[in-house]
Design a protein around this motif. Structure first.
Motif, PDB file in Angstrom:
ATOM      1  N   UNK A 181     -68.941  43.954  32.538  1.00 10.94           N
ATOM      2  CA  UNK A 181     -69.109  44.266  31.119  1.00 10.94           C
ATOM      3  C   UNK A 181     -68.502  43.184  30.246  1.00 10.94           C
ATOM      4  N   UNK A 182     -67.295  42.742  30.613  1.00  5.49           N
ATOM      5  CA  UNK A 182     -66.637  41.704  29.828  1.00  5.49           C
ATOM      6  C   UNK A 182     -67.444  40.405  29.885  1.00  5.49           C
ATOM      7  N   UNK A 183     -67.949  40.055  31.074  1.00  4.70           N
ATOM      8  CA  UNK A 183     -68.761  38.840  31.198  1.00  4.70           C
ATOM      9  C   UNK A 183     -69.998  38.928  30.327  1.00  4.70           C
ATOM     10  N   UNK A 184     -70.612  40.095  30.278  1.00  2.58           N
ATOM     11  CA  UNK A 184     -71.805  40.269  29.450  1.00  2.58           C
ATOM     12  C   UNK A 184     -71.464  40.116  27.974  1.00  2.58           C
ATOM     13  N   UNK A 185     -70.324  40.670  27.559  1.00  2.00           N
ATOM     14  CA  UNK A 185     -69.890  40.520  26.173  1.00  2.00           C
ATOM     15  C   UNK A 185     -69.667  39.052  25.825  1.00  2.00           C
ATOM     16  N   UNK A 186     -69.057  38.311  26.743  1.00  2.00           N
ATOM     17  CA  UNK A 186     -68.815  36.888  26.497  1.00  2.00           C
ATOM     18  C   UNK A 186     -70.134  36.115  26.423  1.00  2.00           C
ATOM     19  N   UNK A 187     -71.090  36.467  27.279  1.00  2.00           N
ATOM     20  CA  UNK A 187     -72.392  35.795  27.226  1.00  2.00           C
ATOM     21  C   UNK A 187     -73.087  36.060  25.887  1.00  2.00           C
ATOM     22  N   UNK A 188     -73.001  37.294  25.403  1.00  2.00           N
ATOM     23  CA  UNK A 188     -73.616  37.624  24.114  1.00  2.00           C
ATOM     24  C   UNK A 188     -72.933  36.882  22.964  1.00  2.00           C
ATOM     25  N   UNK A 189     -71.606  36.732  23.067  1.00  2.00           N
ATOM     26  CA  UNK A 189     -70.851  36.058  22.005  1.00  2.00           C
ATOM     27  C   UNK A 189     -71.203  34.574  21.920  1.00  2.00           C
ATOM     28  N   UNK A 190     -71.725  34.004  23.004  1.00  2.52           N
ATOM     29  CA  UNK A 190     -72.103  32.584  22.982  1.00  2.52           C
ATOM     30  C   UNK A 190     -73.098  32.283  21.872  1.00  2.52           C
ATOM     31  N   UNK A 191     -73.920  33.273  21.525  1.00  2.00           N
ATOM     32  CA  UNK A 191     -74.994  33.044  20.571  1.00  2.00           C
ATOM     33  C   UNK A 191     -74.483  32.872  19.147  1.00  2.00           C
ATOM     34  N   UNK A 192     -73.173  33.077  18.946  1.00  4.47           N
ATOM     35  CA  UNK A 192     -72.590  32.910  17.612  1.00  4.47           C
ATOM     36  C   UNK A 192     -71.395  31.953  17.652  1.00  4.47           C
ATOM     37  N   UNK A 193     -71.361  31.089  18.637  1.00  6.19           N
ATOM     38  CA  UNK A 193     -70.245  30.159  18.780  1.00  6.19           C
ATOM     39  C   UNK A 193     -70.633  28.815  18.154  1.00  6.19           C
ATOM     40  N   UNK A 194     -70.306  28.647  16.860  1.00 10.21           N
ATOM     41  CA  UNK A 194     -70.675  27.415  16.178  1.00 10.21           C
ATOM     42  C   UNK A 194     -69.476  26.753  15.497  1.00 10.21           C
ATOM     43  N   UNK A 195     -68.277  27.283  15.709  1.00  5.72           N
ATOM     44  CA  UNK A 195     -67.114  26.759  15.011  1.00  5.72           C
ATOM     45  C   UNK A 195     -66.108  26.037  15.885  1.00  5.72           C
ATOM     46  N   UNK A 196     -66.415  25.886  17.177  1.00  4.95           N
ATOM     47  CA  UNK A 196     -65.467  25.236  18.085  1.00  4.95           C
ATOM     48  C   UNK A 196     -66.155  24.080  18.811  1.00  4.95           C
ATOM     49  N   UNK A 197     -65.409  23.019  19.114  1.00  4.73           N
ATOM     50  CA  UNK A 197     -66.018  21.842  19.763  1.00  4.73           C
ATOM     51  C   UNK A 197     -66.179  22.023  21.259  1.00  4.73           C
ATOM     52  N   UNK A 198     -67.008  22.972  21.649  1.00  5.59           N
ATOM     53  CA  UNK A 198     -67.257  23.223  23.066  1.00  5.59           C
ATOM     54  C   UNK A 198     -68.753  23.385  23.272  1.00  5.59           C
ATOM     55  N   UNK A 199     -69.284  22.771  24.320  1.00 11.27           N
ATOM     56  CA  UNK A 199     -70.702  22.858  24.635  1.00 11.27           C
ATOM     57  C   UNK A 199     -70.946  24.037  25.578  1.00 11.27           C
ATOM     58  N   UNK A 200     -71.844  24.929  25.186  1.00  5.84           N
ATOM     59  CA  UNK A 200     -72.160  26.096  26.018  1.00  5.84           C
ATOM     60  C   UNK A 200     -73.520  25.964  26.703  1.00  5.84           C
ATOM     61  N   UNK A 201     -74.132  24.805  26.618  1.00  5.49           N
ATOM     62  CA  UNK A 201     -75.450  24.592  27.211  1.00  5.49           C
ATOM     63  C   UNK A 201     -75.305  24.083  28.639  1.00  5.49           C
ATOM     64  N   UNK A 202     -74.981  24.988  29.562  1.00  7.29           N
ATOM     65  CA  UNK A 202     -74.852  24.609  30.975  1.00  7.29           C
ATOM     66  C   UNK A 202     -75.044  25.851  31.835  1.00  7.29           C
ATOM     67  N   UNK A 203     -75.261  25.625  33.109  1.00  7.14           N
ATOM     68  CA  UNK A 203     -75.393  26.722  34.068  1.00  7.14           C
ATOM     69  C   UNK A 203     -74.992  26.191  35.448  1.00  7.14           C
TER      70      UNK A 203
END
Length: 389
Positions: free
Chosen positions: A30-52
């Motif tokens: 559940x926590x992992x799913x919440x974190x994955x959903x939160x990725x879609x609004x992560x625009x204020x930190x210098x971290x790249x989330x485009x990976x797998x």
């Protein structure tokens, strides 16, 4: 699911039952799913989330440890030092290392990389004063305390760049002592890049011959190197050591970084054979073996050309965000060649939802590789209608 540290996450004395373990597994999912959903609004930190990296899961069943020096092997055979050396070689060439070679290793982030570079400088010059921009990364004054170095924060100009006139005055106050200077290549506040050749010029002008320049390029190094108008940042421009981030522009689920240094300076700290049959010329000794593999995979897939395209995409997205926010009356402030856009902070609910940091009434938008036109458009819509998303 709302988690209480006391009731949901407390670790007891007795082993968990099979039923409890199943519940724990569900909670983690559940926590992992919440974190994955939160990725879609992560625009204020210098971290790249485009990976797998999920296909690398088999490495999670192995204790990989790159103990000691990345050079050669060690008596502990479960390591990835060959991948690590390939990553270091890529960045050494990108940074203009003499002969294309530099010492380096994969750290667990920019702070360790900055600590390493400053430590090399302090060992070269034990009496050195540590200088850095007043907008340098927060790790720098902390490192000064750790290394027991006198610290001189140098004022910045209106663009957030180290003021060379102020640096000259500070150096003259300590003219009899050596200088270790952290040159910020991409400040966390707005992406500002200090003038590395200009810093070298100030040191020559005041007659300081015992120096060590560390380039904190964790945030802006790849932008400086690969933008349409590259900026000085590497060995060819006077750096003695360099910090580069692995999880920012490249992308990683684990914070990591790369530190590079001129090989002759590393001799001052090397302890032969100290780490399970390997020399120890690192800060952490035992080191993560998975991060080098992930970095190698992404760099191998992208190559320099792909990384250049990624950087330019980020810069184009920053220009687009600037235009959109200006049209919406948010008074954006964007330094050319950076991917940071400051603008009038919207409602707190919008800042919280979009992970926008606020400083002095301005919100920070950072267009990392995962940020698209759709992100910017949705953000601007929510700024205009904060309760209607």
């Amino acid at each position: 699911m709302r988690i209480s540290l006391e009731s949901d996450l407390a670790i007891g004395d007795a082993p968990r039952s099979p039923e409890d373990r199943a519940a724990d597994k569900a909670l983690l999912g559940t926590v992992a799913n919440q974190m994955r959903q939160a990725r879609d609004h992560m625009v204020g930190f210098p971290v790249n989330l485009d990976f797998d990296y999920r296909h690398l899961a088999e490495y999670l069943a192995i204790h990989g440890n790159n103990a000691g020096s990345p050079c050669g092997s060690s008596e502990y055979h479960l390591h990835s030092k060959h991948f690590e050396r390939a990553v270091v070689d890529f960045f050494a060439k990108l940074a203009g290392a003499p002969g294309g070679a530099a010492f380096g290793y994969v750290t667990n982030g920019g702070t360790e990389s900055n600590l390493y570079g400053t430590y090399l400088g302090r060992e070269r010059h034990p009496d050195a004063v540590l200088y850095a921009s007043a907008e340098a990364h927060y790790s720098v004054p902390k490192i000064a305390r750790l290394l027991r170095m006198d610290y001189e924060p140098v004022p910045t100009d209106a663009a957030g760049v180290m003021d060379l006139v102020a640096l000259r005055k500070a150096c003259l106050r300590h003219r009899a002592r050596a200088a270790v200077i952290v040159v910020t290549i991409g400040s966390t506040s707005r992406g500002a890049v200090d003038d590395l050749p200009g810093v070298r010029g100030v040191l020559a002008e005041v007659g300081m011959g015992r120096t060590h320049l560390h380039a904190d390029a964790a945030f802006g190094g790849l932008l400086a190197a690969l933008a349409p108008r590259p900026l000085p940042w590497g060995f060819a421009d006077g750096a003695d050591s360099i910090a580069i981030s692995g999880h920012k522009m490249i992308g990683s689920p684990i914070p990591c970084g790369i530190v590079l240094a001129r090989p002759q300076h590393v001799e001052n700290i090397r302890q032969p054979g100290a780490a399970v049959g390997a020399d120890d010329d690192t800060i952490s000794g035992s080191r993560d073996a998975l991060s080098p593999i992930m970095l190698w995979q992404e760099l191998r897939a992208l190559g320099r050309e792909g990384l250049t395209q990624r950087v330019r995409q980020c810069l184009q997205m920053a220009d687009y965000a600037t235009d959109r926010l200006r049209a919406d009356g948010r008074h954006p402030d964007h330094l050319p060649g950076t991917n940071t856009v400051l603008f009038d902070a919207p409602a707190q609910t919008v800042c919280d939802r979009w992970n926008l940091l606020q400083v002095d009434g301005q919100a920070h938008l950072i267009t990392m590789p995962h940020v698209t036109h759709k992100h910017i458009d949705r953000l601007c819509k929510e700024i205009a209608y904060p309760t209607g998303h």
